[in-house]
Write an enzyme that holds these catalytic residues in place. Structure first.
Site, PDB file in Angstrom:
ATOM      1  N   ASP A  70       0.827  -1.216   0.000  1.00 37.83           N
ATOM      2  CA  ASP A  70       0.000   0.000   0.000  1.00 37.83           C
ATOM      3  C   ASP A  70       0.858   1.262   0.000  1.00 37.83           C
ATOM      4  OD1 ASP A  70      -2.699  -0.733  -0.227  1.00 37.83           O
ATOM      5  OD2 ASP A  70      -2.678  -1.518   1.814  1.00 37.83           O
ATOM      6  N   LYS A 188     -26.899  -5.667   0.713  1.00 40.19           N
ATOM      7  CA  LYS A 188     -27.241  -5.831   2.118  1.00 40.19           C
ATOM      8  C   LYS A 188     -26.407  -4.889   2.985  1.00 40.19           C
ATOM      9  CE  LYS A 188     -30.358  -8.905   1.809  1.00 40.19           C
ATOM     10  NZ  LYS A 188     -31.694  -8.507   2.271  1.00 40.19           N
ATOM     11  N   THR A 189     -27.036  -4.229   3.918  1.00 35.99           N
ATOM     12  CA  THR A 189     -26.320  -3.257   4.747  1.00 35.99           C
ATOM     13  C   THR A 189     -25.978  -3.790   6.137  1.00 35.99           C
ATOM     14  OG1 THR A 189     -28.333  -2.289   5.651  1.00 35.99           O
ATOM     15  CG2 THR A 189     -27.525  -1.347   3.594  1.00 35.99           C
ATOM     16  N   LYS A 190     -26.527  -4.962   6.454  1.00 36.65           N
ATOM     17  CA  LYS A 190     -26.337  -5.471   7.834  1.00 36.65           C
ATOM     18  C   LYS A 190     -24.866  -5.656   8.231  1.00 36.65           C
ATOM     19  CE  LYS A 190     -29.638  -7.113   9.886  1.00 36.65           C
ATOM     20  NZ  LYS A 190     -30.696  -6.223  10.368  1.00 36.65           N
ATOM     21  N   CYS A 384      16.423  -6.537 -11.596  1.00 34.90           N
ATOM     22  CA  CYS A 384      17.020  -7.225 -10.445  1.00 34.90           C
ATOM     23  C   CYS A 384      17.363  -8.669 -10.801  1.00 34.90           C
ATOM     24  CB  CYS A 384      16.125  -7.094  -9.223  1.00 34.90           C
ATOM     25  SG  CYS A 384      17.084  -7.241  -7.720  1.00 34.90           S
ATOM     26  N   GLU A 408      23.306 -18.235  -5.984  1.00 38.55           N
ATOM     27  CA  GLU A 408      22.011 -18.390  -5.293  1.00 38.55           C
ATOM     28  C   GLU A 408      21.338 -19.695  -5.734  1.00 38.55           C
ATOM     29  OE1 GLU A 408      19.161 -15.236  -6.078  1.00 38.55           O
ATOM     30  OE2 GLU A 408      17.716 -16.032  -4.636  1.00 38.55           O
ATOM     31  N   HIS A 511      15.468  -1.561  -8.769  1.00 38.29           N
ATOM     32  CA  HIS A 511      14.026  -1.690  -9.042  1.00 38.29           C
ATOM     33  C   HIS A 511      13.441  -0.352  -9.490  1.00 38.29           C
ATOM     34  CE1 HIS A 511      13.317  -5.758  -7.438  1.00 38.29           C
ATOM     35  NE2 HIS A 511      14.347  -5.482  -6.654  1.00 38.29           N
ATOM     36  N   GLU A 513      10.734   0.184 -10.807  1.00 40.17           N
ATOM     37  CA  GLU A 513       9.269   0.228 -10.639  1.00 40.17           C
ATOM     38  C   GLU A 513       8.833   0.940  -9.357  1.00 40.17           C
ATOM     39  OE1 GLU A 513      11.161  -2.435 -10.321  1.00 40.17           O
ATOM     40  OE2 GLU A 513      10.366  -3.937  -8.942  1.00 40.17           O
TER      41      GLU A 513
HETATM   42  N1  GLN Z   1      17.518 -13.143  -5.655  1.00 36.10           N
HETATM   43  C1  GLN Z   1      18.328 -12.091  -6.190  1.00 36.10           C
HETATM   44  C2  GLN Z   1      19.224 -11.467  -5.132  1.00 36.10           C
HETATM   45  O1  GLN Z   1      18.967 -11.589  -3.961  1.00 36.10           O
HETATM   46  C3  GLN Z   1      17.483 -11.035  -6.848  1.00 36.10           C
HETATM   47  C4  GLN Z   1      16.614 -10.263  -5.883  1.00 36.10           C
HETATM   48  C5  GLN Z   1      15.519  -9.500  -6.556  1.00 36.10           C
HETATM   49  O2  GLN Z   1      15.187  -9.749  -7.716  1.00 36.10           O
HETATM   50  N2  GLN Z   1      14.881  -8.611  -5.842  1.00 36.10           N
HETATM   51  O3  GLN Z   1      20.191 -10.846  -5.460  1.00 36.10           O
END
Ligand code: GLN
Length: 545
Positions: A70, A188-190, A384, A408, A511, A513
């Site tokens: 949010d 319904k408002t209940k 990422c 990883e 990121h 975004e």
């Molecule tokens: N898993 C990867 C890392 O930790 C990429 C993380 C991600 O995409 N936010 O580096």
């Protein structure tokens, strides 16, 4: 300072965050300085350790706080740049109380839910107020549903808080659902009456009831009167909030139709002019009336979840509107590419986006998707994990590094093109220990990235990851045609890669975004959508074979 509290009743997932953000946007358009925050009653300190199945996207702030999604709405709908103080969880509250107790801060007293825990919740309100003295209204959304055991202390804290700052300075908004029973053919408002009764039991009297309905017309005169009477609010303060028709950015316009912002400012005794909603109208108009249409594949792991890639989908909408383009997002499960083929699944799209992610499930499918986009000149945007995937793919298939991978996914791989930085290696705590938040990086001129950022020398973007591009492989990949277009200012870590011989192949370790807004699309998203649109238009022009 004035305070608005938004609670939810009847069911969860009501769109309370959207209602709160829409109100925030309207108040801001009236010239009021608004700050938004969220209280989440769960016991996790933050959602950073939660699975997307539990929680959807984890939204990251400049200061590195891992937050409820949010907060993403709040930052997209209002101009406020939020901090870790804007998302309080029960986990944080109890953590603080217990630490204080161990320090002896309670001077021998018995530590109790009331007043010690509720005080701690109120302290957060004071803290945010103190840190933002220029703010006129602090708008707080309370997660969960009224009646939940875990939310009770938060509501009690709000009751006490309203008493302390003066009831005239507080506006309580309750968002509820008006269910429609098909057999009865009416709403319904209940449940709303009962959930408001529950609030009153705690001592909170809502000033405005926002009713979630499918269509506004369902909240007719009679039902409005009934709700007003049973819930003890003004008739005008019973406001329908219908499912948005096309885009969530209709939210402020829908609330404005019912003058919700006016009711709030009147309640709080703030005297300001009308809101200027023209920018919102213009943006919604661009979304509703596009000139073009393209199809983008988002290749991920949590594709069936509505909320796992929330900010990415929003950023695509912003960039699409900017280019008057409707973007049809094809949600691709990366594992499907492993079992079928990239051509079959993404052969017909205008662009491929690989978002962030954790763990190795689906990574081979993502590598195949990146390869397909690279080899077939399909615009590609990696974010990422998406950037790490692009690097691995390039190492394997262009640089012939067999067994290239990220540690990883394969700790013993032959070529760890992506690996852990030293400071990450011995960490035994998972919560809040990634590379998090805003980091500055240097852009190299002459690159696509530099062009998209309008030749800026430095950029600041938000991060959330542990693994990094391994500098041991940098030279080799560059020799084979990969361009590194940005590195972090402090450590020289690779931040953006691109392939200059490709129409648009760009991937970022950060990121983007988390910094895109409706009328301010992120330059990388805008560039990606433009490239995908160009590809489609070129194909349409080309003679059919
Ligand atoms: N898993 C990867 C890392 O930790 C990429 C993380 C991600 O995409 N936010 O580096």
């Amino acid at each position: 300072m004035k305070y608005v509290f938004v609670t939810g009743g009847v069911v969860s997932s009501l769109g309370k965050g959207l209602a709160a953000s829409s109100l925030g946007a309207l108040l801001e358009q009236r010239g009021i300085k608004v700050m938004m925050q969220k209280f989440d009653p769960y016991l996790n300190v933050d959602p950073g350790t939660m699975s997307p199945y539990q929680h959807g996207e984890v939204y990251v702030l400049d200061d590195g706080a891992e937050c409820d999604l949010d907060l993403g709405h709040y930052e997209r709908f209002t101009s406020g740049v939020l901090s870790r103080f804007n998302n309080l969880t029960s986990g944080q509250v109890f953590d603080t109380v217990i630490r204080k107790e161990r320090r002896g801060a309670y001077l021998g007293k018995t530590v109790q839910y009331i007043p010690h825990v509720t005080d701690e919740i109120q302290n957060r309100m004071h803290e945010v107020t103190k840190r933002n003295p220029d703010v006129d209204i602090l708008l707080t959304e309370i997660g969960g549903t009224v009646g939940d055991i875990e939310g009770h202390l938060f509501l009690e804290a709000l009751r006490q808080f309203a008493l302390q700052v003066g009831r005239e300075n507080v506006c309580f908004i309750h968002v509820t659902l008006l269910p429609k029973l098909r057999a009865a053919g009416e709403i319904k408002t209940k449940p709303t009456q009962q959930s408001v009764a529950k609030l009153r039991e705690i001592g909170i009297m809502p000033d405005i009831i926002v009713c979630r309905v499918e269509n506004e017309s369902e909240l007719d005169e009679e039902n409005r009167k009934k709700i007003a009477m049973f819930c003890n609010v003004d008739e005008k303060a019973v406001i329908p909030f219908s499912d948005v028709e096309h885009t969530i950015y209709e939210g402020p316009l829908n609330l404005r139709k019912h003058f919700m912002d006016r009711i709030v400012v009147k309640r709080l005794g703030i005297d300001v002019g009308k809101p200027d909603i023209s920018a919102w109208e213009a943006f919604v108009d661009k979304v509703i009336n596009p000139k073009h249409e393209i199809r983008i594949a988002v290749v991920g792991k949590y594709i069936e979840l509505q909320d796992a890639y929330k900010s990415i989908y929003e950023s695509i909408t912003h960039a699409g509107a900017h280019h008057s383009t409707k973007v049809d997002v094809l949600r691709v499960d990366a594992e499907d590419i492993e079992t079928k083929s990239a051509k079959e699944i993404i052969g017909h799209v205008d662009g491929v986006l690989i978002p962030g992610g954790f763990g190795d499930r689906g990574t081979e499918g993502k590598i195949l998707a990146a390869k397909y986009a690279r080899e077939n000149d399909i615009p590609f945007f990696g974010i990422c994990l998406g950037m790490q995937i692009a690097s691995i793919e390039y190492a394997r298939n262009v640089c012939d590094l067999e067994g290239a991978n990220s540690t990883e996914f394969d700790a013993e791989c032959a070529h760890p093109v992506i690996c852990l930085q030293e400071e990450q290696q011995d960490l035994d705590h998972k919560g809040g220990t990634m590379r998090l938040g805003a980091c500055e990086s240097i852009l190299f001129s002459g690159t696509l990235a530099s062009k998209l950022y309008e030749e800026a020398d430095r950029i600041t973007e938000r991060h959330r990851h542990r693994y990094e591009f391994n500098s041991d492989y940098q030279e080799l990949l560059q020799e084979k045609g990969l361009t590194i277009s940005s590195v972090s200012a402090k450590e020289g870590l690779v931040e953006i890669i691109e392939i200059p011989s490709h129409p648009f192949y760009l991937a970022a370790q950060f990121h983007p975004e988390f910094k895109s807004k409706p009328n301010l699309p992120h330059p990388l998203f805008a560039g990606f959508i433009k490239a995908s649109l160009d590809k489609k238009m070129a194909e349409e022009k080309a003679p059919q074979s």
